[in-house]
Design a protein around this motif. Structure first.
Motif, short mmCIF file in Angstrom:
data_model
loop_
_atom_site.label_atom_id
_atom_site.label_comp_id
_atom_site.label_asym_id
_atom_site.label_seq_id
_atom_site.Cartn_x
_atom_site.Cartn_y
_atom_site.Cartn_z
N LEU A 196 48.68 33.35 37.92
CA LEU A 196 49.26 33.60 36.60
C LEU A 196 49.13 32.32 35.80
N GLU A 197 48.29 32.31 34.80
CA GLU A 197 48.03 31.11 33.99
C GLU A 197 47.48 31.53 32.63
N LYS A 198 47.63 30.65 31.68
CA LYS A 198 47.08 30.89 30.35
C LYS A 198 45.55 31.06 30.42
N HIS A 199 45.06 32.03 29.67
CA HIS A 199 43.61 32.23 29.52
C HIS A 199 43.28 32.27 28.04
N GLY A 200 43.11 31.09 27.45
CA GLY A 200 42.85 31.01 26.01
C GLY A 200 43.99 31.64 25.24
N GLY A 207 47.57 37.24 33.59
CA GLY A 207 47.12 37.74 34.89
C GLY A 207 45.63 38.02 34.96
N THR A 208 44.85 37.47 34.03
CA THR A 208 43.41 37.76 33.97
C THR A 208 42.71 37.67 35.33
N ASP A 209 42.93 36.57 36.06
CA ASP A 209 42.22 36.39 37.33
C ASP A 209 42.63 37.43 38.36
N LEU A 210 43.92 37.76 38.37
CA LEU A 210 44.41 38.78 39.31
C LEU A 210 43.86 40.15 38.92
N LEU A 211 43.88 40.45 37.63
CA LEU A 211 43.43 41.77 37.17
C LEU A 211 41.95 41.98 37.44
N LYS A 212 41.15 40.97 37.17
CA LYS A 212 39.71 41.19 37.35
C LYS A 212 39.29 41.17 38.81
N VAL A 213 39.93 40.32 39.62
CA VAL A 213 39.54 40.31 41.04
C VAL A 213 39.98 41.61 41.72
N MET A 230 33.71 28.04 31.13
CA MET A 230 34.37 27.90 32.44
C MET A 230 35.68 28.67 32.54
N HIS A 231 36.30 29.01 31.42
CA HIS A 231 37.62 29.63 31.52
C HIS A 231 37.95 30.38 30.24
N ALA A 232 38.09 31.70 30.37
CA ALA A 232 38.42 32.57 29.23
C ALA A 232 37.30 32.58 28.18
N SER A 260 31.83 34.66 29.63
CA SER A 260 31.70 35.41 30.88
C SER A 260 33.01 36.10 31.27
N GLU A 261 34.08 35.33 31.31
CA GLU A 261 35.36 35.90 31.76
C GLU A 261 35.88 36.95 30.79
N THR A 262 35.73 36.69 29.50
CA THR A 262 36.18 37.67 28.51
C THR A 262 35.34 38.94 28.62
ZN LIG Z 1 40.35 32.99 34.93
#
Ligand SMILES: [Zn+2]
Length: 289
Positions: free
Chosen positions: A54-58, A64-70, A180-182, A185-187
Motif C-alpha cells: 500500500l503506497e502512493k502511485h502518482g 493498492g495498485t501493486d496488490l491489485l495488478k499482481v 519506474m513507478h505509476a 507501463s504501470e498505468t
Molecule cells: Zn507500483
C-alpha cells in the motif's frame, strides 16, 4: 405418484441444478475445507502468494495498485494452470514512501516473521511449493533475502520467488524513457486490471521527472536513492498510458507466471537437494573424506 414422493424428487432435482459439481476455485478463501484438500491434490501442492503493497502511485493511481495488478494477473494465470492463490498480502518493504499519505510500512522484523509464518502455515496445509509473485519494486531485495533465509533451518517445503517482469518487446511502442513507478507501463496495466480506479485527468498534475539529487557513482547504494530521484513517488508519465500497451504487458506477465507454475509443479530437485543440504549441515565435518 404420491405428492410427497414427487416433492422429494423435485427437491433432489433442484438441488442438483442449484449446486452442480462446481469447479474448484483458485481463491484459497473461497474453498471449503473439504475442497481445499482436493485443491492441494489438483495443484500438486503448488500455491501462489501474490505480494503487493500500500503506497502512493502518482496522483492518479490507487494506493493498492501493486496488490491489485499482481492479483489480477496471478488469478488469471492460476485459472490457466491450476494453483491455489493466497488471499490479499501487502506486508512488504515500503519505508521509502512513509512521507506520503496511505502508506503502510511494517517494521523489518515483522515483515520477515509474518512472511515466514505465512509460508509455514501454507506448507502445514499442504502447500509444499510456495511461489511468491512480487508486484512491488520495494520488495525486490526483500524477497530473495527471504528465500535465502530458508536455508537457516530445515523446511519440508520450497519457497520460489518470481520477481518483477520486464515489459516484453513488441506491442505499441513506448512513448516515455523514464518509467519506474505509476508511469506509462504501470498505468497501462491498471487500465487493464482496474480501469475504474485510474484518474487519467490527474496523471500530469505532479512531476514524475528524475530529480537526480544524489551525485554518487552507480556502484554505491544508499536507501535514500529513491527519494532523491522521485520524491513525489512518481516516476515517468502516466498520461502516456494506453489499454493496448497494458494488455500486451499483462498477457506477457501472465505467460511468465503460467510457465513458473508449470516448472515448479515439475520440480522434484529443489526439495530433494534442500533435504540433502540440511542433513549435511547437521554434521559438516563428516561431509568430506
Ligand atoms: Zn507500483
Amino acid at each position: 405418484m404420491r405428492r410427497d414422493v414427487v416433492g422429494f424428487m423435485m427437491l433432489i432435482f433442484c438441488t442438483t441444478l442449484a449446486w452442480p459439481q462446481a469447479k474448484l476455485s483458485v481463491h484459497w478463501e473461497e474453498l471449503t475445507a473439504a475442497d481445499f484438500r482436493s485443491a492441494i491434490e489438483k495443484s500438486k501442492g503448488t500455491c501462489l502468494l501474490p505480494f503487493g503493497i500500500l503506497e502512493k502511485h502518482g496522483a492518479h493511481l490507487p494506493l493498492g495498485t501493486d496488490l491489485l495488478k499482481v492479483r489480477y494477473v496471478v488469478l488469471r494465470a492460476a485459472e490457466q494452470e491450476y494453483a491455489i492463490v493466497f488471499p490479499e498480502y501487502y506486508f512488504g518493504q515500503i519505508f521509502e514512501a512513509r512521507h506520503e499519505p496511505g502508506t503502510v510500512a511494517y517494521s523489518t522484523h515483522l515483515q520477515l516473521e509474518l512472511l515466514q509464518e505465512t509460508t509455514d502455515e501454507m506448507a502445514r496445509n499442504g502447500c509444499k511449493k510456495v511461489i511468491i509473485v512480487n508486484g512491488h519494486g520495494g520488495n525486490e531485495l526483500l524477497l530473495p533475502f527471504f528465500a535465502q533465509t530458508q536455508l537457516e533451518k530445515p523446511h519440508d517445503y520450497v519457497v520460489y520467488i518470481l520477481g518483477l517482469v520486464a515489459p516484453p518487446p513488441g506491442g505499441p511502442p513506448k512513448k516515455t524513457a523514464i518509467d519506474m513507478h505509476a508511469g506509462e507501463s504501470e498505468t497501462s496495466k491498471m487500465l487493464v486490471a482496474r480501469p475504474d480506479l485510474v484518474h487519467m485527468d490527474r496523471a500530469a498534475s505532479e512531476s514524475g521527472a528524475d530529480q537526480a539529487r544524489l551525485k554518487l557513482p552507480d556502484t554505491l547504494y544508499t536507501g535514500i536513492w529513491w527519494y532523491a530521484r522521485f520524491p513525489n513517488h512518481y516516476s515517468g508519465d502516466g498520461s502516456a498510458a494506453t489499454r493496448e500497451r497494458g494488455q500486451v504487458e499483462m498477457n506477457d506477465w501472465q505467460g511468465v507466471i503460467v510457465d513458473a507454475i508449470r516448472a515448479v509443479k515439475a520440480d522434484q530437485q529443489s526439495l530433494q537437494l534442500q533435504n540433502e543440504f540440511f542433513e549435511k549441515a547437521r554434521h559438516p565435518l563428516d561431509t568430506r573424506p
